[in-house]
Write an enzyme that holds these catalytic residues in place. Sequence first.
Site, PDB file in Angstrom:
ATOM      1  N   ASP A   8      -1.911   3.036  -5.833  1.00  0.00           N
ATOM      2  CA  ASP A   8      -2.164   2.286  -6.771  1.00  0.00           C
ATOM      3  C   ASP A   8      -1.569   2.542  -8.243  1.00  0.00           C
ATOM      4  O   ASP A   8      -2.015   2.319  -9.356  1.00  0.00           O
ATOM      5  CB  ASP A   8      -3.695   2.275  -7.103  1.00  0.00           C
ATOM      6  CG  ASP A   8      -4.474   1.572  -6.235  1.00  0.00           C
ATOM      7  OD1 ASP A   8      -4.141   0.502  -5.725  1.00  0.00           O
ATOM      8  OD2 ASP A   8      -5.428   2.162  -5.628  1.00  0.00           O
ATOM      9  N   ASP A  19      -2.630  -6.214  -1.703  1.00  0.00           N
ATOM     10  CA  ASP A  19      -2.608  -5.813  -3.300  1.00  0.00           C
ATOM     11  C   ASP A  19      -1.410  -4.894  -3.686  1.00  0.00           C
ATOM     12  O   ASP A  19      -1.101  -4.924  -4.892  1.00  0.00           O
ATOM     13  CB  ASP A  19      -3.882  -4.902  -3.430  1.00  0.00           C
ATOM     14  CG  ASP A  19      -5.029  -5.257  -2.669  1.00  0.00           C
ATOM     15  OD1 ASP A  19      -5.036  -5.942  -1.472  1.00  0.00           O
ATOM     16  OD2 ASP A  19      -6.304  -5.066  -3.099  1.00  0.00           O
TER      17      ASP A  19
END
Length: 402
Positions: A116, A174
């Site tokens: 992330d 993602d």
Amino acid sequence: MNFKNTLAIAFVLILTCTAVSAQNLVETGFKKAEAQTNLMLAEIIKARHRDSTGVSPRTLSDGQLKLVPSKDWCSGFFPGELWLLYRHTNNAKWLKLAEAYTLRLETEKNNGTTHDMGFKIYCSFGTGYAITANKHYKTVIIEAAKTLATRYSAKVDAIKSWDKKEWKFPVIIDNMMNLELLFEASKLSGDSTFYKIAVSHANTTLKNHFRPNYSSYHLVSYDPETGEVIKKQTHQGYADESAWARGQSWALYGYTMCYRETGNKLYLQQAENVAKYILQNPNLPSDLVPYWDYNAPNIPNEPRDASAAAIVASALYELSGYSQARIKYLKKADAIMESLTQKYMANAGSNKGFVLLHSTGSKPANSEIDVPLSYADYYYMEALTRKYNLEKGKPAIALSPR
Ligand code: GLY
């Protein structure tokens, strides 16, 4: 006055009102976002008395503001919002706050336990660098890209998303969003390794994540020894074969950005095909804010995901600059933004300062259902910025001082 003249005047009035309302959307949106963010800042101070490890707001939980530590995937969105407010208002107050909230995340540049990095470091330091050219931010971006690159496998040709025992090498859609950090680091450092990793990851995802109708699986599980696909499945969606709404948004945004960075027409085609899947989906409500999954079983009695809509709007503003279907994408992006601004906005002074209501984090985990989420607000403000830029004749993504 005869009937024909009256009709003509009415028509001109309608056109004028529509133009004015479209023009005012950016100012209305930013004014509301600014007022809500002022409230949020006061709420953050109170929340930090309860939890001093929290650095950024993520959502509301039982009506309380939930802060998360820098390691949380959502930590970069609030600093990013502060940068976007500074960029739009030119008010030094927002600059100081953006700098302070951004620096709280610096330690993440060395956190190699997650994919992330882009969400955390690019939304904060990346946005800050684009606006200020602060040299320190540049070093953080490059350092963060080096750390993210440690998660790349040449065998799989992709970046590993999670270190969880259920999978040996999971890649979620993602993860496309983290590639922007690598592209930027490549430009800033002159090291093409980052660029090559980003392109490999985008190509592998293009090959394995999509169905023939251009909807995306959420998760593809790979064998790290052979690079073979083991399983295609979901984690936050309704079913393995369903189309989790935010995942489709990440795909659209990701391939639009990859086209910008590489000029590869395959990425542009992919973005346009994903846009078609989203915009022509029979289960997309007329207000253009999707249910949390395009195949959720009880549509229309399912929660919406305003975050998925905000990401789509922001991506479409950019995509409009690269496509033959420019006007169509602009109109859709505007319609989404009108809808979010008119129907999904928190009342002034409510919801601890969040801007948008009705997002869904993870329905299967019974987590964050029909709540405000920091990333919905971030991409909403980014979309406002992009709309503003386009109205000024600039590229949608321009972030240099306006
Ligand atoms: N990256 C996690 C999510 O979109 O929920």
